[in-house]
Each structure stands twice: as structure tokens, then as C-alpha cells.
Design a protein around this motif. Structure first.
Motif, mmCIF file in Angstrom:
data_model
loop_
_atom_site.group_PDB
_atom_site.id
_atom_site.type_symbol
_atom_site.label_atom_id
_atom_site.label_comp_id
_atom_site.label_asym_id
_atom_site.label_seq_id
_atom_site.Cartn_x
_atom_site.Cartn_y
_atom_site.Cartn_z
ATOM 1 N N TRP A 12 0.820 -1.209 0.000
ATOM 2 C CA TRP A 12 0.000 0.000 0.000
ATOM 3 C C TRP A 12 0.853 1.258 0.000
ATOM 4 N N MET A 13 0.394 2.237 -0.764
ATOM 5 C CA MET A 13 1.078 3.530 -0.832
ATOM 6 C C MET A 13 0.060 4.641 -0.629
ATOM 7 N N VAL A 14 0.527 5.748 -0.084
ATOM 8 C CA VAL A 14 -0.248 6.979 -0.017
ATOM 9 C C VAL A 14 0.460 7.947 -0.957
ATOM 10 N N VAL A 15 -0.280 8.476 -1.920
ATOM 11 C CA VAL A 15 0.285 9.310 -2.973
ATOM 12 C C VAL A 15 -0.322 10.711 -2.875
ATOM 13 N N ALA A 36 3.021 2.302 3.089
ATOM 14 C CA ALA A 36 2.261 1.953 4.290
ATOM 15 C C ALA A 36 2.374 0.451 4.514
ATOM 16 N N THR A 37 2.280 0.038 5.767
ATOM 17 C CA THR A 37 2.435 -1.380 6.089
ATOM 18 C C THR A 37 1.213 -2.201 5.677
ATOM 19 N N ASP A 38 0.021 -1.576 5.721
ATOM 20 C CA ASP A 38 -1.213 -2.255 5.319
ATOM 21 C C ASP A 38 -2.264 -1.199 4.999
ATOM 22 N N HIS A 39 -3.461 -1.643 4.614
ATOM 23 C CA HIS A 39 -4.508 -0.708 4.207
ATOM 24 C C HIS A 39 -4.912 0.234 5.350
ATOM 25 N N ASN A 40 -5.047 -0.291 6.565
ATOM 26 C CA ASN A 40 -5.418 0.564 7.699
ATOM 27 C C ASN A 40 -4.348 1.608 7.981
ATOM 28 N N ASP A 41 -3.090 1.224 7.865
ATOM 29 C CA ASP A 41 -1.989 2.175 8.033
ATOM 30 C C ASP A 41 -2.068 3.259 6.960
ATOM 31 N N ALA A 42 -2.396 2.868 5.731
ATOM 32 C CA ALA A 42 -2.532 3.840 4.646
ATOM 33 C C ALA A 42 -3.675 4.810 4.916
ATOM 34 N N LEU A 43 -4.795 4.320 5.443
ATOM 35 C CA LEU A 43 -5.925 5.197 5.779
ATOM 36 C C LEU A 43 -5.530 6.221 6.836
ATOM 37 N N ARG A 44 -4.843 5.773 7.880
ATOM 38 C CA ARG A 44 -4.394 6.690 8.949
ATOM 39 C C ARG A 44 -3.396 7.708 8.402
ATOM 40 N N MET A 45 -2.468 7.242 7.590
ATOM 41 C CA MET A 45 -1.454 8.114 7.014
ATOM 42 C C MET A 45 -2.089 9.162 6.098
ATOM 43 N N ALA A 46 -3.061 8.743 5.292
ATOM 44 C CA ALA A 46 -3.729 9.669 4.379
ATOM 45 C C ALA A 46 -4.443 10.775 5.153
ATOM 46 N N GLU A 47 -5.125 10.415 6.226
ATOM 47 C CA GLU A 47 -5.814 11.437 7.027
ATOM 48 C C GLU A 47 -4.812 12.409 7.638
ATOM 49 N N THR A 70 -15.301 8.562 -0.028
ATOM 50 C CA THR A 70 -15.766 7.284 0.506
ATOM 51 C C THR A 70 -14.724 6.178 0.421
ATOM 52 N N ASP A 71 -13.734 6.302 -0.475
ATOM 53 C CA ASP A 71 -12.698 5.267 -0.603
ATOM 54 C C ASP A 71 -11.510 5.501 0.333
ATOM 55 N N GLY A 72 -11.588 6.546 1.173
ATOM 56 C CA GLY A 72 -10.503 6.835 2.109
ATOM 57 C C GLY A 72 -9.493 7.825 1.591
ATOM 58 N N SER A 73 -9.624 8.246 0.336
ATOM 59 C CA SER A 73 -8.730 9.286 -0.188
ATOM 60 C C SER A 73 -9.273 10.652 0.199
ATOM 61 N N TRP A 74 -8.485 11.698 -0.036
ATOM 62 C CA TRP A 74 -8.844 13.048 0.394
ATOM 63 C C TRP A 74 -8.646 14.050 -0.729
ATOM 64 N N LEU A 75 -9.542 15.029 -0.791
ATOM 65 C CA LEU A 75 -9.359 16.229 -1.597
ATOM 66 C C LEU A 75 -9.207 17.363 -0.604
ATOM 67 N N THR A 84 -7.348 29.956 -5.066
ATOM 68 C CA THR A 84 -7.508 28.742 -4.277
ATOM 69 C C THR A 84 -6.818 27.579 -4.984
ATOM 70 N N TYR A 85 -6.089 26.784 -4.228
ATOM 71 C CA TYR A 85 -5.370 25.620 -4.749
ATOM 72 C C TYR A 85 -5.953 24.368 -4.120
ATOM 73 N N GLN A 86 -5.592 23.218 -4.663
ATOM 74 C CA GLN A 86 -6.042 21.957 -4.105
ATOM 75 C C GLN A 86 -4.963 20.904 -4.304
ATOM 76 N N PHE A 87 -5.029 19.880 -3.457
ATOM 77 C CA PHE A 87 -4.189 18.709 -3.661
ATOM 78 C C PHE A 87 -4.988 17.481 -3.254
ATOM 79 N N ARG A 88 -4.538 16.317 -3.730
ATOM 80 C CA ARG A 88 -5.205 15.060 -3.434
ATOM 81 C C ARG A 88 -4.259 14.153 -2.653
ATOM 82 N N VAL A 89 -4.834 13.416 -1.740
ATOM 83 C CA VAL A 89 -4.105 12.379 -1.015
ATOM 84 C C VAL A 89 -4.827 11.073 -1.341
ATOM 85 N N ASP A 90 -4.183 10.233 -2.139
ATOM 86 C CA ASP A 90 -4.794 8.992 -2.607
ATOM 87 C C ASP A 90 -4.141 7.785 -1.958
#
Length: 111
Positions: A12-15, A36-47, A70-75, A84-90
Motif C-alpha cells: 500500500w502507498m499513499v500518494v 504503508a504497512t497495510d490498508h489501515n496504516d494507509a488510511l491513517r497516514m492519508a488522514e 468514501t474510498d478513504g482518499s482526500w481532496l 484557491t489551490y487543491q491537492f489530493r491524497v490517494d
């Protein structure tokens, strides 16, 4: 968190993707990634990154709206002084192509 390089942390990666370019050539580009070590770690890291990542623009942020999808990614929307700027955390799972060896992806601004 392992940033930008390395293997073995898990599939798993957080991009982080940010807008780059000028005028008509503005596009999303990977600015950083973390293993990330696993999906839950990726969710925590993304937040965590949605709330703490300092994007290249704006120079003087005026606030931050972090929107979880809903998939755990962020805008993340970051108002600046003039625009105004934006970035994504996938969150993404690395799925190797059969018969290939993993090579680290290039990140915007690196050689």
C-alpha cells in the motif's frame, strides 16, 4: 512512514498529487508518496497528510478544507491570498505486473 523510495513496507502507498504547470498545461502530478504497512496504516497516514501536508502553493495559506472521499482518499482545498489551490491524497495498492521488477516512480521535481 517511508517517503519517496524504498520497498518492503507493504503493497500500500499513499500518494500526494498537486496541480503543476501554467495556463492550459495545468495537470495533476505526484509530488510525494509514502509506503504503508497495510490498508489501515494507509488510511491513517492519508488522514494525517490531508491535515498536515504543506503544498507548494499557496505561499501563504488562508485555511484548509479537508474532504474525505468514501474510498478513504482526500481532496484538500487550500485558499490563498489571490486564488484557491487543491491537492489530493490517494491510497493505492501496488500490484506488480507479472514478470517485472519494481522500480521507484519518479516524483515531480526530482531527477
Amino acid at each position: 512512514m517511508t517517503t519517496g523510495t524504498g520497498m518492503g513496507m507493504g503493497p500500500w502507498m499513499v500518494v500526494i498529487e498537486e496541480n503543476g504547470g501554467l495556463g492550459q498545461s495545468v495537470s495533476w502530478r505526484v509530488s510525494n508518496f509514502f509506503w504503508a504497512t497495510d490498508h489501515n496504516d494507509a488510511l491513517r497516514m492519508a488522514e494525517h497528510l490531508a491535515h498536515t501536508h504543506r503544498p507548494m502553493h499557496p505561499m501563504i495559506p488562508q485555511g484548509r478544507w479537508a474532504l474525505r472521499r468514501t474510498d478513504g482518499s482526500w481532496l484538500v482545498i487550500v485558499p490563498g491570498t489571490t486564488t484557491t489551490y487543491q491537492f489530493r491524497v490517494d491510497i493505492a495498492e501496488h500490484v506488480p505486473y507479472p514478470g517485472t521488477t519494481w522500480t521507484s516512480p519518479r516524483v515531480a521535481g526530482t531527477t
